[in-house]
Scaffold this motif. Sequence first.
Motif, PDB file in Angstrom:
ATOM      1  N   GLY A   1       0.821  -1.210   0.000  1.00  0.00           N
ATOM      2  CA  GLY A   1       0.000   0.000   0.000  1.00  0.00           C
ATOM      3  C   GLY A   1       0.848   1.250   0.000  1.00  0.00           C
ATOM      4  O   GLY A   1       1.816   1.361  -0.764  1.00  0.00           O
ATOM      5  N   ASP A   2       0.519   2.194   0.878  1.00  0.00           N
ATOM      6  CA  ASP A   2       1.169   3.509   0.881  1.00  0.00           C
ATOM      7  C   ASP A   2       2.286   3.637   1.904  1.00  0.00           C
ATOM      8  O   ASP A   2       2.758   4.748   2.161  1.00  0.00           O
ATOM      9  N   TYR A   3       2.723   2.511   2.491  1.00  0.00           N
ATOM     10  CA  TYR A   3       3.695   2.634   3.577  1.00  0.00           C
ATOM     11  C   TYR A   3       5.083   3.038   3.103  1.00  0.00           C
ATOM     12  O   TYR A   3       5.833   3.676   3.842  1.00  0.00           O
TER      13      TYR A   3
ATOM     14  N   GLN B   1       5.576   5.217   0.700  1.00  0.00           N
ATOM     15  CA  GLN B   1       5.423   6.668   0.591  1.00  0.00           C
ATOM     16  C   GLN B   1       5.443   7.316   1.967  1.00  0.00           C
ATOM     17  O   GLN B   1       5.981   8.409   2.147  1.00  0.00           O
TER      18      GLN B   1
END
Length: 331
Positions: A238-240, A242
């Motif tokens: 996911g966005d981890y 980022q």
Amino acid sequence: MIRVVQYRSFGGPDVLEMVDAPVQEPGDREVRVVVKAAGLNPMDEKVFGGSRALRVVGFIDALSKPAQWFSPSFPKRVGRDFAGIVDAVGGRVDGFAVGDTVLGTLRGAPGTRTKCGSLAERLVVPVGDVVHKPEPLSHESAAALGVVARTACGALRELDVQSSDVVVISAAAGGVGSLAAQLAIHRGATVVGIAGESNAEFLRSLGIVPVAYGAGIRDRILAASPGPVTKLLDCYGGDYVQLGLSLGLRGSAVGTLVPSPGVILRGVRFTGSRHARPGDLEAVAGLVADGAVKTVLARTFPFEIEAVRDAFRELAAGHVRGKLVVNLATS
């Protein structure tokens, strides 16, 4: 004959079937193990599900090992982690004898040509895939260690986690995350663990600073951290990645277990068991046996096909605290 779990096509847990198979004899540098317990991993479900992400892994590994490219040949067996008792030894094997209790993990890149699987009543494995089980460990606890131990050790090694580090770990209540966090703490590092709010006390019991995932997570990490964040290990995707970059970390200080071309182009380290070394599993088993590190067993399941399917459904749903294990001792 023995019972094994296999699949003949990619899909959900319903593609899994239990069949009878002949007992194999070990060859040179192999041992045969009566499997007493088998640990399940999210990667197992992705493999029999035909995950596209694994094709990325296969492509990366094929650059250096073209013979290990993803193979769709069927049937294939299921599972990598196991614990049990050696009941036959092949030629040119040193250090193992009939009656030894062992644990291990079937090594090799996910999705490769191997058709072996640990969900089987007997298992022939290369001697390099097993280590002696410390006596204090139950078969269930030992079977929960293989993949997570190699993955956690490899990731911490690649990120070069030191006692001075403040490390953020996503999915910190999961099998890999909870072990990686404890191993980092064992090195003297401080760990901020991301998980659901219901897991806060559990993380604290392991010495982890808990932070709930969701909107505003960056601010919560900065407020909870006792010092500047120096590393981030993403065990979820996911966005981890980022998130790590938004915390001011360079790509080389961010590691992920979930590959994608975009992540790799940013200089983030795609890591895990690919950076494990011989001795990692034995070392972690020793730490668990000594009580320095805890294994967390979420549930155990009997070795029956509907129970195995249910276990993988639970695993695929996410939010499992620790590891799921199949008990073959009474099968």
